[in-house]
Design a protein around this motif. Sequence first.
Motif, PDB file in Angstrom:
ATOM      1  N   THR A 185      11.143 -28.723 -11.295  1.00 12.42           N
ATOM      2  CA  THR A 185      11.049 -27.387 -10.708  1.00 12.42           C
ATOM      3  C   THR A 185      11.488 -26.339 -11.725  1.00 12.42           C
ATOM      4  O   THR A 185      10.888 -25.259 -11.810  1.00 12.42           O
ATOM      5  N   ALA A 186      12.527 -26.668 -12.505  1.00 10.82           N
ATOM      6  CA  ALA A 186      12.977 -25.750 -13.557  1.00 10.82           C
ATOM      7  C   ALA A 186      11.876 -25.539 -14.586  1.00 10.82           C
ATOM      8  O   ALA A 186      11.712 -24.438 -15.125  1.00 10.82           O
ATOM      9  N   VAL A 187      11.097 -26.587 -14.864  1.00  4.31           N
ATOM     10  CA  VAL A 187       9.972 -26.460 -15.797  1.00  4.31           C
ATOM     11  C   VAL A 187       8.942 -25.477 -15.246  1.00  4.31           C
ATOM     12  O   VAL A 187       8.423 -24.624 -15.985  1.00  4.31           O
ATOM     13  N   TRP A 188       8.659 -25.559 -13.947  1.00  8.49           N
ATOM     14  CA  TRP A 188       7.698 -24.639 -13.337  1.00  8.49           C
ATOM     15  C   TRP A 188       8.182 -23.197 -13.391  1.00  8.49           C
ATOM     16  O   TRP A 188       7.370 -22.263 -13.461  1.00  8.49           O
ATOM     17  N   LEU A 189       9.508 -22.982 -13.366  1.00  8.02           N
ATOM     18  CA  LEU A 189      10.022 -21.607 -13.469  1.00  8.02           C
ATOM     19  C   LEU A 189       9.610 -20.961 -14.788  1.00  8.02           C
ATOM     20  O   LEU A 189       9.385 -19.749 -14.850  1.00  8.02           O
ATOM     21  N   PHE A 190       9.533 -21.773 -15.836  1.00  4.66           N
ATOM     22  CA  PHE A 190       9.147 -21.264 -17.158  1.00  4.66           C
ATOM     23  C   PHE A 190       7.672 -21.563 -17.449  1.00  4.66           C
ATOM     24  O   PHE A 190       7.247 -21.525 -18.602  1.00  4.66           O
ATOM     25  N   GLY A 191       6.905 -21.841 -16.381  1.00  3.65           N
ATOM     26  CA  GLY A 191       5.547 -22.335 -16.546  1.00  3.65           C
ATOM     27  C   GLY A 191       4.651 -21.528 -17.455  1.00  3.65           C
ATOM     28  O   GLY A 191       4.077 -22.062 -18.420  1.00  3.65           O
ATOM     29  N   VAL A 263       2.541 -34.352 -13.168  1.00  2.00           N
ATOM     30  CA  VAL A 263       1.113 -34.516 -13.458  1.00  2.00           C
ATOM     31  C   VAL A 263       0.362 -33.224 -13.143  1.00  2.00           C
ATOM     32  O   VAL A 263      -0.535 -32.802 -13.893  1.00  2.00           O
ATOM     33  N   ALA A 264       0.744 -32.571 -12.049  1.00  2.00           N
ATOM     34  CA  ALA A 264       0.111 -31.309 -11.678  1.00  2.00           C
ATOM     35  C   ALA A 264       0.345 -30.242 -12.750  1.00  2.00           C
ATOM     36  O   ALA A 264      -0.560 -29.455 -13.068  1.00  2.00           O
ATOM     37  N   PHE A 265       1.556 -30.225 -13.311  1.00  2.00           N
ATOM     38  CA  PHE A 265       1.852 -29.247 -14.368  1.00  2.00           C
ATOM     39  C   PHE A 265       0.982 -29.509 -15.594  1.00  2.00           C
ATOM     40  O   PHE A 265       0.449 -28.571 -16.197  1.00  2.00           O
ATOM     41  N   LEU A 266       0.820 -30.781 -15.960  1.00  2.00           N
ATOM     42  CA  LEU A 266      -0.043 -31.119 -17.097  1.00  2.00           C
ATOM     43  C   LEU A 266      -1.486 -30.715 -16.817  1.00  2.00           C
ATOM     44  O   LEU A 266      -2.190 -30.218 -17.710  1.00  2.00           O
ATOM     45  N   ALA A 267      -1.929 -30.918 -15.575  1.00  2.00           N
ATOM     46  CA  ALA A 267      -3.291 -30.542 -15.198  1.00  2.00           C
ATOM     47  C   ALA A 267      -3.478 -29.029 -15.296  1.00  2.00           C
ATOM     48  O   ALA A 267      -4.525 -28.547 -15.759  1.00  2.00           O
ATOM     49  N   VAL A 268      -2.470 -28.279 -14.862  1.00  2.00           N
ATOM     50  CA  VAL A 268      -2.533 -26.822 -14.959  1.00  2.00           C
ATOM     51  C   VAL A 268      -2.608 -26.394 -16.422  1.00  2.00           C
ATOM     52  O   VAL A 268      -3.361 -25.481 -16.777  1.00  2.00           O
ATOM     53  N   PHE A 269      -1.846 -27.067 -17.284  1.00  2.00           N
ATOM     54  CA  PHE A 269      -1.889 -26.743 -18.716  1.00  2.00           C
ATOM     55  C   PHE A 269      -3.289 -26.978 -19.288  1.00  2.00           C
ATOM     56  O   PHE A 269      -3.801 -26.154 -20.054  1.00  2.00           O
ATOM     57  N   VAL A 270      -3.914 -28.097 -18.923  1.00  2.00           N
ATOM     58  CA  VAL A 270      -5.270 -28.391 -19.405  1.00  2.00           C
ATOM     59  C   VAL A 270      -6.242 -27.318 -18.929  1.00  2.00           C
ATOM     60  O   VAL A 270      -7.052 -26.797 -19.713  1.00  2.00           O
ATOM     61  N   CYS A 271      -6.162 -26.963 -17.647  1.00  2.00           N
ATOM     62  CA  CYS A 271      -7.033 -25.917 -17.097  1.00  2.00           C
ATOM     63  C   CYS A 271      -6.789 -24.579 -17.789  1.00  2.00           C
ATOM     64  O   CYS A 271      -7.739 -23.838 -18.102  1.00  2.00           O
ATOM     65  N   TYR A 272      -5.528 -24.272 -18.029  1.00  2.00           N
ATOM     66  CA  TYR A 272      -5.170 -23.021 -18.706  1.00  2.00           C
ATOM     67  C   TYR A 272      -5.796 -22.983 -20.099  1.00  2.00           C
ATOM     68  O   TYR A 272      -6.373 -21.965 -20.505  1.00  2.00           O
ATOM     69  N   SER A 273      -5.695 -24.078 -20.843  1.00  2.00           N
ATOM     70  CA  SER A 273      -6.242 -24.142 -22.198  1.00  2.00           C
ATOM     71  C   SER A 273      -7.756 -23.955 -22.190  1.00  2.00           C
ATOM     72  O   SER A 273      -8.313 -23.222 -23.018  1.00  2.00           O
ATOM     73  N   ILE A 274      -8.436 -24.599 -21.242  1.00  2.00           N
ATOM     74  CA  ILE A 274      -9.891 -24.476 -21.148  1.00  2.00           C
ATOM     75  C   ILE A 274     -10.288 -23.038 -20.820  1.00  2.00           C
ATOM     76  O   ILE A 274     -11.211 -22.467 -21.443  1.00  2.00           O
ATOM     77  N   LEU A 275      -9.605 -22.442 -19.865  1.00  2.00           N
ATOM     78  CA  LEU A 275      -9.909 -21.070 -19.469  1.00  2.00           C
ATOM     79  C   LEU A 275      -9.635 -20.081 -20.604  1.00  2.00           C
ATOM     80  O   LEU A 275     -10.416 -19.151 -20.834  1.00  2.00           O
TER      81      LEU A 275
END
Length: 296
Positions: A185-191, A263-275
């Motif tokens: 959750t702390a990681v998501w705060l700095f997402g 896993v969801a955070f990693l997926a968001v990172f991949v989507c962010y990079s593609i976008l």
Amino acid sequence: MGAGLVGTRQFAGFAFGITVLLVLGALDDRKHVPAPVRMALQVLAVGAGMCFFGEVYLQNLGALVNGVDFELGGHAIWFTIFAAVGVINAVNMVDGMDGLAGGFAVMVIGTIMVVAAGSSAVNIVLLCLTIGSVLGFLLFNLRMPWQRHARIFLGDAGSLVLGFVLTWFAIQAAQGPSAVMDPITAVWLFGLPLVDTVYLMGSRLLRGKNPLAADSYHFHHVLQRTGLTPGWALYAWLAVAGAFMAAGLLSEALGIGEGARFVAFLAVFVCYSILMNAWWAKLDSRDRFVVPTSDR
């Protein structure tokens, strides 16, 4: 851990880390400090100030695999140094537009204050002093009806210290028996700062450039290149950062497993990079807007 901070060895570590980064930032603001020296002093601030004197470090990463806490054991110190220096630099890179780093800091600190209210996880008084100081700074850093331009700036001295303070309290809030949030959750705060920084460093490496070199490909640059005014770009950036925080807090409240959230955070990172790749390709092809002044 953190309830009796002032007047203790832990407070000495807090002050030591801030002092080292304040001096480093002031020197870098005055005359560029070589990357190896910057990194060495950041490691000193975290290793000695946060870990050794402050005894604030990552003990476990949460139940990321098979519902069992991933204990760091003897790797705790070096992993904390790696993670904390990364977050400190991510916050430093955010400071590319008036109000961005300060606004983000208020959101993170405010979130920790609300979640930790009534617990001994962190020093609430010190958090209140920190958020009060940042709000006071924002009064002179944001564009207001009575001031068309910022009158003061964080600079590296301010952003590095701010990154250290945010990291310190985030670790305290997510570690130990009195923890008020899961580590993920702390990681998501700095997402947003994290995904933006990792994306940029990766893209620089792929382009054969120094991953620590300055450029104008941050998310806030994208927002301005699309035609948003600095004010609206600030609000849009903070809204996305807030969405990351809300997703992290809500997923924990709903009882979603830490492994799934990772896993969801990693997926968001991949989507962010593609976008971001698609967005920059479109903007560069149009070549319609002037690229803002580069920052870290």
